[in-house]
Every structure is written in structure tokens, then in C-alpha cells.
Design a protein around this motif. Structure first.
Motif, PDB file in Angstrom:
ATOM      1  N   LEU A   1       0.824  -1.207   0.000  1.00  0.00           N
ATOM      2  CA  LEU A   1       0.000   0.000   0.000  1.00  0.00           C
ATOM      3  C   LEU A   1       0.860   1.260   0.000  1.00  0.00           C
ATOM      4  O   LEU A   1       0.524   2.248  -0.638  1.00  0.00           O
ATOM      5  N   SER A   2       1.979   1.213   0.720  1.00  0.00           N
ATOM      6  CA  SER A   2       2.852   2.384   0.781  1.00  0.00           C
ATOM      7  C   SER A   2       3.527   2.633  -0.554  1.00  0.00           C
ATOM      8  O   SER A   2       3.597   3.763  -1.022  1.00  0.00           O
ATOM      9  N   SER A   3       4.038   1.555  -1.173  1.00  0.00           N
ATOM     10  CA  SER A   3       4.748   1.732  -2.437  1.00  0.00           C
ATOM     11  C   SER A   3       3.814   2.137  -3.563  1.00  0.00           C
ATOM     12  O   SER A   3       4.211   2.831  -4.485  1.00  0.00           O
ATOM     13  N   SER A   4       2.550   1.710  -3.472  1.00  0.00           N
ATOM     14  CA  SER A   4       1.599   2.069  -4.526  1.00  0.00           C
ATOM     15  C   SER A   4       1.059   3.483  -4.334  1.00  0.00           C
ATOM     16  O   SER A   4       0.354   4.003  -5.175  1.00  0.00           O
ATOM     17  N   GLY A   5       1.382   4.091  -3.187  1.00  0.00           N
ATOM     18  CA  GLY A   5       0.932   5.454  -2.935  1.00  0.00           C
ATOM     19  C   GLY A   5      -0.440   5.534  -2.295  1.00  0.00           C
ATOM     20  O   GLY A   5      -0.965   6.616  -2.082  1.00  0.00           O
ATOM     21  N   ALA A   6      -1.028   4.374  -1.971  1.00  0.00           N
ATOM     22  CA  ALA A   6      -2.344   4.372  -1.335  1.00  0.00           C
ATOM     23  C   ALA A   6      -2.240   4.915   0.092  1.00  0.00           C
ATOM     24  O   ALA A   6      -3.141   5.588   0.572  1.00  0.00           O
ATOM     25  N   LEU A   7      -1.120   4.614   0.741  1.00  0.00           N
ATOM     26  CA  LEU A   7      -0.874   5.142   2.081  1.00  0.00           C
ATOM     27  C   LEU A   7       0.323   6.077   1.995  1.00  0.00           C
ATOM     28  O   LEU A   7       1.342   5.725   1.414  1.00  0.00           O
ATOM     29  N   VAL A   8       0.183   7.262   2.575  1.00  0.00           N
ATOM     30  CA  VAL A   8       1.276   8.234   2.530  1.00  0.00           C
ATOM     31  C   VAL A   8       1.678   8.649   3.941  1.00  0.00           C
ATOM     32  O   VAL A   8       0.880   8.558   4.875  1.00  0.00           O
ATOM     33  N   GLY A   9       2.913   9.116   4.074  1.00  0.00           N
ATOM     34  CA  GLY A   9       3.384   9.610   5.369  1.00  0.00           C
ATOM     35  C   GLY A   9       3.286   8.547   6.457  1.00  0.00           C
ATOM     36  O   GLY A   9       3.785   7.444   6.309  1.00  0.00           O
ATOM     37  N   THR A  10       2.582   8.907   7.530  1.00  0.00           N
ATOM     38  CA  THR A  10       2.503   8.025   8.692  1.00  0.00           C
ATOM     39  C   THR A  10       1.351   7.023   8.590  1.00  0.00           C
ATOM     40  O   THR A  10       1.105   6.277   9.526  1.00  0.00           O
ATOM     41  N   GLU A  11       0.645   7.032   7.464  1.00  0.00           N
ATOM     42  CA  GLU A  11      -0.521   6.149   7.344  1.00  0.00           C
ATOM     43  C   GLU A  11      -0.152   4.670   7.450  1.00  0.00           C
ATOM     44  O   GLU A  11      -0.916   3.867   7.990  1.00  0.00           O
ATOM     45  N   GLY A  12       1.021   4.324   6.945  1.00  0.00           N
ATOM     46  CA  GLY A  12       1.469   2.937   7.051  1.00  0.00           C
ATOM     47  C   GLY A  12       1.631   2.538   8.508  1.00  0.00           C
ATOM     48  O   GLY A  12       1.241   1.446   8.922  1.00  0.00           O
ATOM     49  N   LEU A  13       2.205   3.448   9.306  1.00  0.00           N
ATOM     50  CA  LEU A  13       2.387   3.195  10.739  1.00  0.00           C
ATOM     51  C   LEU A  13       1.040   3.096  11.432  1.00  0.00           C
ATOM     52  O   LEU A  13       0.843   2.262  12.309  1.00  0.00           O
ATOM     53  N   LEU A  14       0.119   3.974  11.026  1.00  0.00           N
ATOM     54  CA  LEU A  14      -1.216   3.973  11.624  1.00  0.00           C
ATOM     55  C   LEU A  14      -1.912   2.638  11.335  1.00  0.00           C
ATOM     56  O   LEU A  14      -2.502   2.043  12.239  1.00  0.00           O
ATOM     57  N   LEU A  15      -1.784   2.153  10.112  1.00  0.00           N
ATOM     58  CA  LEU A  15      -2.396   0.877   9.763  1.00  0.00           C
ATOM     59  C   LEU A  15      -1.793  -0.243  10.601  1.00  0.00           C
ATOM     60  O   LEU A  15      -2.510  -1.088  11.140  1.00  0.00           O
ATOM     61  N   GLN A  16      -0.460  -0.227  10.750  1.00  0.00           N
ATOM     62  CA  GLN A  16       0.215  -1.236  11.564  1.00  0.00           C
ATOM     63  C   GLN A  16      -0.355  -1.228  12.981  1.00  0.00           C
ATOM     64  O   GLN A  16      -0.628  -2.271  13.570  1.00  0.00           O
ATOM     65  N   GLN A  17      -0.567  -0.010  13.497  1.00  0.00           N
ATOM     66  CA  GLN A  17      -1.112   0.156  14.843  1.00  0.00           C
ATOM     67  C   GLN A  17      -2.524  -0.426  14.927  1.00  0.00           C
ATOM     68  O   GLN A  17      -2.868  -1.128  15.880  1.00  0.00           O
ATOM     69  N   LEU A  18      -3.339  -0.127  13.928  1.00  0.00           N
ATOM     70  CA  LEU A  18      -4.717  -0.628  13.903  1.00  0.00           C
ATOM     71  C   LEU A  18      -4.745  -2.157  13.860  1.00  0.00           C
ATOM     72  O   LEU A  18      -5.578  -2.789  14.497  1.00  0.00           O
ATOM     73  N   ILE A  19      -3.801  -2.723  13.106  1.00  0.00           N
ATOM     74  CA  ILE A  19      -3.730  -4.183  13.006  1.00  0.00           C
ATOM     75  C   ILE A  19      -3.359  -4.766  14.367  1.00  0.00           C
ATOM     76  O   ILE A  19      -3.960  -5.733  14.831  1.00  0.00           O
ATOM     77  N   GLU A  20      -2.364  -4.158  15.008  1.00  0.00           N
ATOM     78  CA  GLU A  20      -1.932  -4.646  16.317  1.00  0.00           C
ATOM     79  C   GLU A  20      -3.033  -4.512  17.360  1.00  0.00           C
ATOM     80  O   GLU A  20      -3.158  -5.344  18.249  1.00  0.00           O
ATOM     81  N   GLU A  21      -3.822  -3.453  17.243  1.00  0.00           N
ATOM     82  CA  GLU A  21      -4.922  -3.243  18.193  1.00  0.00           C
ATOM     83  C   GLU A  21      -6.134  -4.092  17.846  1.00  0.00           C
ATOM     84  O   GLU A  21      -7.157  -4.031  18.517  1.00  0.00           O
ATOM     85  N   LYS A  22      -6.022  -4.858  16.756  1.00  0.00           N
ATOM     86  CA  LYS A  22      -7.135  -5.689  16.291  1.00  0.00           C
ATOM     87  C   LYS A  22      -8.410  -4.861  16.092  1.00  0.00           C
ATOM     88  O   LYS A  22      -9.472  -5.190  16.608  1.00  0.00           O
ATOM     89  N   HIS A  23      -8.249  -3.759  15.375  1.00  0.00           N
ATOM     90  CA  HIS A  23      -9.358  -2.869  15.059  1.00  0.00           C
ATOM     91  C   HIS A  23     -10.504  -3.682  14.451  1.00  0.00           C
ATOM     92  O   HIS A  23     -10.288  -4.529  13.583  1.00  0.00           O
ATOM     93  N   HIS A  24     -11.733  -3.422  14.900  1.00  0.00           N
ATOM     94  CA  HIS A  24     -12.863  -4.265  14.469  1.00  0.00           C
ATOM     95  C   HIS A  24     -13.082  -4.284  12.955  1.00  0.00           C
ATOM     96  O   HIS A  24     -13.411  -5.321  12.391  1.00  0.00           O
TER      97      HIS A  24
END
Length: 108
Positions: A38-61
Motif C-alpha cells: 500500500l505504501s509503495s503504490s501510494g495508497a498510504l502516505v506519510g505516517t498512514e502505514g504506521l497507523l495501519l500497523q497500529q490498527l492491526i496490532e490493536e485488532k481494530h474491528h
């Protein structure tokens, strides 16, 4: 319907290494595998990749639900779309700066 898995890997084959083929993601085993994509394709920019990682770790519903849907029907594009959508929503929810353009309503 669960398919019976065949343990046993034939000698000489390297697990995880597939022959060269069109840039098509093989079946994922973890949502976080999509972050670099997602980051390399430009779908996620800046800190969005980190935010997604965080959401995954938090098991976001929503992330969990999207993954469950993927496991039933492995549609990577749909999964990626959902993940990007969640990240954008969470960013806004966390008081992210800048009012992005309103996205169109999701299908179905």
C-alpha cells in the motif's frame, strides 16, 4: 468449508519462494503484509502505514472484519481498499490536520 491441508513439503522446494509470475500477491497470511504494498503504490502516505500497523496490532474491528471477509473470499483489492478507508477514517478521528475530500459511499 475448510480444505484439508497437506503438511509435508517435498524436498528440494523452498517454502515461501514462488517462481516469477505477474505482480500478483499470493494468498496472504497476515494483514500487515499489505502495508509495504500500500505504501509503495501510494495508497498510504506519510505516517498512514504506521497507523495501519497500529490498527492491526490493536485488532481494530473493521480491520478484523475485512480480514475475515478476505479469508472467505480472497479479494486483495477489496481488502486493500477497506484498509485504506479505515486508515483515512481513523486519521480524521484522531484529529488529523486538513479536511480531505469526502469519499464516495462504499458499495454494497
Amino acid at each position: 468449508g475448510t480444505e484439508p491441508s497437506t503438511p509435508g513439503i517435498s524436498p528440494g522446494s523452498t517454502p515461501g519462494v514462488s517462481p516469477a509470475r505477474p505482480r500478483q500477491l499470493s494468498r496472504l497470511t497476515d494483514v500487515s503484509q499489505l502495508i509495504p504494498e500500500l505504501s509503495s503504490s501510494g495508497a498510504l502516505v506519510g505516517t498512514e502505514g504506521l497507523l495501519l500497523q497500529q490498527l492491526i496490532e490493536e485488532k481494530h474491528h473493521i480491520v478484523r472484519a475485512a480480514w475475515e471477509v478476505y479469508e472467505v473470499d480472497p479479494n486483495v483489492e477489496e481488502l486493500m481498499e477497506t484498509l485504506v478507508h479505515v486508515v483515512k477514517l481513523e486519521k480524521v478521528g484522531c484529529g488529523g490536520a486538513g479536511g480531505g475530500t469526502g469519499g464516495a459511499g462504499g458499495s454494497g
